[in-house]
Motif scaffolding. Structure first.
Motif, PDB file in Angstrom:
ATOM      1  N   PHE A 104      43.656  31.742  43.445  1.00 33.66           N
ATOM      2  CA  PHE A 104      43.958  30.791  42.401  1.00 33.66           C
ATOM      3  C   PHE A 104      43.335  31.154  41.020  1.00 33.66           C
ATOM      4  CE2 PHE A 104      42.376  26.701  40.286  1.00 33.66           C
ATOM      5  CZ  PHE A 104      43.797  26.070  40.104  1.00 33.66           C
ATOM      6  N   LEU A 105      42.141  31.514  41.015  1.00 34.59           N
ATOM      7  CA  LEU A 105      41.446  31.891  39.720  1.00 34.59           C
ATOM      8  C   LEU A 105      41.950  33.251  39.301  1.00 34.59           C
ATOM      9  CD1 LEU A 105      37.787  31.639  41.005  1.00 34.59           C
ATOM     10  CD2 LEU A 105      38.950  30.251  39.032  1.00 34.59           C
ATOM     11  N   ASP A 106      42.349  34.235  40.054  1.00 33.60           N
ATOM     12  CA  ASP A 106      43.164  35.399  39.686  1.00 33.60           C
ATOM     13  C   ASP A 106      44.512  35.278  38.959  1.00 33.60           C
ATOM     14  OD1 ASP A 106      41.579  37.777  39.888  1.00 33.60           O
ATOM     15  OD2 ASP A 106      42.031  37.951  41.892  1.00 33.60           O
ATOM     16  N   LEU A 107      45.086  34.268  39.386  1.00 33.53           N
ATOM     17  CA  LEU A 107      46.457  33.911  38.609  1.00 33.53           C
ATOM     18  C   LEU A 107      46.247  33.618  37.203  1.00 33.53           C
ATOM     19  CD1 LEU A 107      49.370  33.094  38.844  1.00 33.53           C
ATOM     20  CD2 LEU A 107      48.550  30.715  39.410  1.00 33.53           C
ATOM     21  N   PHE A 108      45.474  32.919  36.583  1.00 32.40           N
ATOM     22  CA  PHE A 108      44.956  32.540  35.624  1.00 32.40           C
ATOM     23  C   PHE A 108      44.244  33.598  34.603  1.00 32.40           C
ATOM     24  CE2 PHE A 108      45.990  28.628  37.599  1.00 32.40           C
ATOM     25  CZ  PHE A 108      46.916  28.135  36.870  1.00 32.40           C
ATOM     26  N   TRP A 109      43.335  34.542  35.440  1.00 35.62           N
ATOM     27  CA  TRP A 109      42.749  35.631  34.963  1.00 35.62           C
ATOM     28  C   TRP A 109      43.570  36.778  34.632  1.00 35.62           C
ATOM     29  CZ3 TRP A 109      41.500  40.742  35.815  1.00 35.62           C
ATOM     30  CH2 TRP A 109      40.281  41.130  35.280  1.00 35.62           C
ATOM     31  N   ALA A 110      44.777  36.764  35.231  1.00 32.58           N
ATOM     32  CA  ALA A 110      45.681  37.850  35.101  1.00 32.58           C
ATOM     33  C   ALA A 110      46.226  37.951  33.829  1.00 32.58           C
ATOM     34  CB  ALA A 110      46.919  37.461  36.149  1.00 32.58           C
ATOM     35  N   LYS A 111      46.183  37.241  32.959  1.00 27.77           N
ATOM     36  CA  LYS A 111      46.719  37.469  31.437  1.00 27.77           C
ATOM     37  C   LYS A 111      45.776  38.688  31.086  1.00 27.77           C
ATOM     38  CE  LYS A 111      45.473  34.586  28.113  1.00 27.77           C
ATOM     39  NZ  LYS A 111      45.769  33.270  27.487  1.00 27.77           N
ATOM     40  N   ASN A 112      44.802  39.084  31.494  1.00 28.36           N
ATOM     41  CA  ASN A 112      44.072  40.183  30.983  1.00 28.36           C
ATOM     42  C   ASN A 112      44.916  41.688  31.573  1.00 28.36           C
ATOM     43  OD1 ASN A 112      41.499  39.184  29.723  1.00 28.36           O
ATOM     44  ND2 ASN A 112      41.056  38.482  31.974  1.00 28.36           N
ATOM     45  N   LEU A 113      45.485  41.463  32.488  1.00 28.69           N
ATOM     46  CA  LEU A 113      46.187  42.715  32.884  1.00 28.69           C
ATOM     47  C   LEU A 113      47.448  43.220  31.882  1.00 28.69           C
ATOM     48  CD1 LEU A 113      46.801  41.924  36.682  1.00 28.69           C
ATOM     49  CD2 LEU A 113      44.945  43.251  35.886  1.00 28.69           C
ATOM     50  N   THR A 114      47.397  44.445  31.885  1.00 30.87           N
ATOM     51  CA  THR A 114      48.371  45.064  30.843  1.00 30.87           C
ATOM     52  C   THR A 114      48.817  46.094  31.881  1.00 30.87           C
ATOM     53  OG1 THR A 114      46.961  46.547  30.014  1.00 30.87           O
ATOM     54  CG2 THR A 114      47.137  44.428  28.967  1.00 30.87           C
TER      55      THR A 114
END
Length: 318
Positions: A86-96
């Protein structure tokens, strides 16, 4: 009065989500992992019903293979895994595209590329195992943009937060209404789509009965039916946590379909691929979900919540 408090609750949830969506991407990776463990443990402690379901599922699935203390540890870790997902779903904007491989180790890419070059549509399937929310995001970063169905949340005002997070890397999300026809057209054009296929359906929804950990389970048939109608290749995926907040993303070998296989046999084969992954990493599955809502008449060994159903009995005999 109930409607009034429901509106108030929904507004508070929206306000909380705004803060959550703003703060989570700012966390360092170690801070996010620590928060996931704390949040998972807290929900595990407070969610008595979910904890009870998880332990009942583990009892029915593994019997005496694990000690009660080991099953309790698996249930707790399952809650932690869900919190991290759940947390990673919203943290994933850091991924490129430039940095995601620092956190994701991709396996089986070359074999999948050979499948992809064959020119037919591709239908990915997986389950609620590991970080299932990062499956489409990683595919997007690899240059694959599968069509996916947008899932609504009980509070409709929160749905846009999840939709935005799930489409952050270019995912193609379509509404549930009319989704089957749109996916069929996409597959016929040689595009890709993906499904999570491990949850139990209502008996009035199209599905097949499969043998899941030695128990009967009613699961979706949409992936096997669409493959049969379009010739799309079925490719199972796994997305499992490894050390230090990293993941291993596996493209498993394409599901081999023969002309003699029935849809039910193919659905069973697909389930067997998922079950192998669950058996490998049981702590990463969604154990607090009621996976076996129905049981054959007179059957024993099922979780306490499983109910005998005349309709299920008829489906068993069909």
């Amino acid at each position: 009065m109930h409607s009034y408090w429901k509106k108030i609750r929904h507004r508070l949830e929206v306000a909380g989500m705004r803060v959550f969506v703003f703060l989570v991407p700012k966390l360092s990776r170690p801070a996010l992992l620590s928060l996931a463990n704390v949040a998972g443990d807290l929900v595990h402690a407070l969610d008595r019903r979910g904890r009870t379901v998880a332990l009942a599922n583990l009892d029915a699935t593994y019997g005496d293979r694990y000690l009660p203390s080991e099953k309790a540890a698996l249930a707790r870790q399952s809650f932690r895994n869900l919190a991290q997902t759940f947390l990673d779903l919203f943290w994933a904007k850091n991924l490129t595209a430039a940095n995601f491989r620092d956190l994701v180790d991709v396996k089986g890419w070359e074999a999948f590329e050979r499948t992809r070059r064959a020119g037919q549509g591709c239908l990915f399937y997986s389950g609620h195992l590991g970080n299932f929310e990062w499956l489409p995001l990683t595919l997007n970063l690899l240059g694959i943009y599968p069509v996916a169905v947008a899932q609504d949340i009980k509070n409709p005002a929160i749905t846009p937060f999840f939709t935005a997070a799930r489409s952050a890397q270019g995912a193609v999300l379509i509404p549930q209404s009319g989704s089957v026809l749109r996916i069929l057209k996409a597959l016929k054009r040689g595009e890709t789509c993906g499904f999570l296929t491990d949850l139990t359906l209502k008996l009035d929804q199209p599905g097949h009965i499969v043998e899941a950990f030695g128990m009967k389970k009613w699961v979706t048939k949409v992936h096997v039916s669409m493959s049969a109608h379009t010739g799309a290749r079925l490719v199972p995926l796994m997305f499992l946590p490894i050390a230090n907040g990293r993941y291993e993303f596996r493209f498993l070998p394409e599901t081999k379909i023969t002309s003699e296989m029935t849809e039910q046999q193919l659905a069973q084969y697909c389930w067997d691929q998922l079950e192998a992954g669950i058996r490998e990493r049981p702590e990463c599955w969604l154990w607090n979900y009621k996976h076996w809502r129905y049981r054959p008449e007179g059957a024993t060994g099922y979780p306490f919540y499983a109910q005998a159903s005349q309709k299920f009995q008829k489906l068993l005999k069909a």
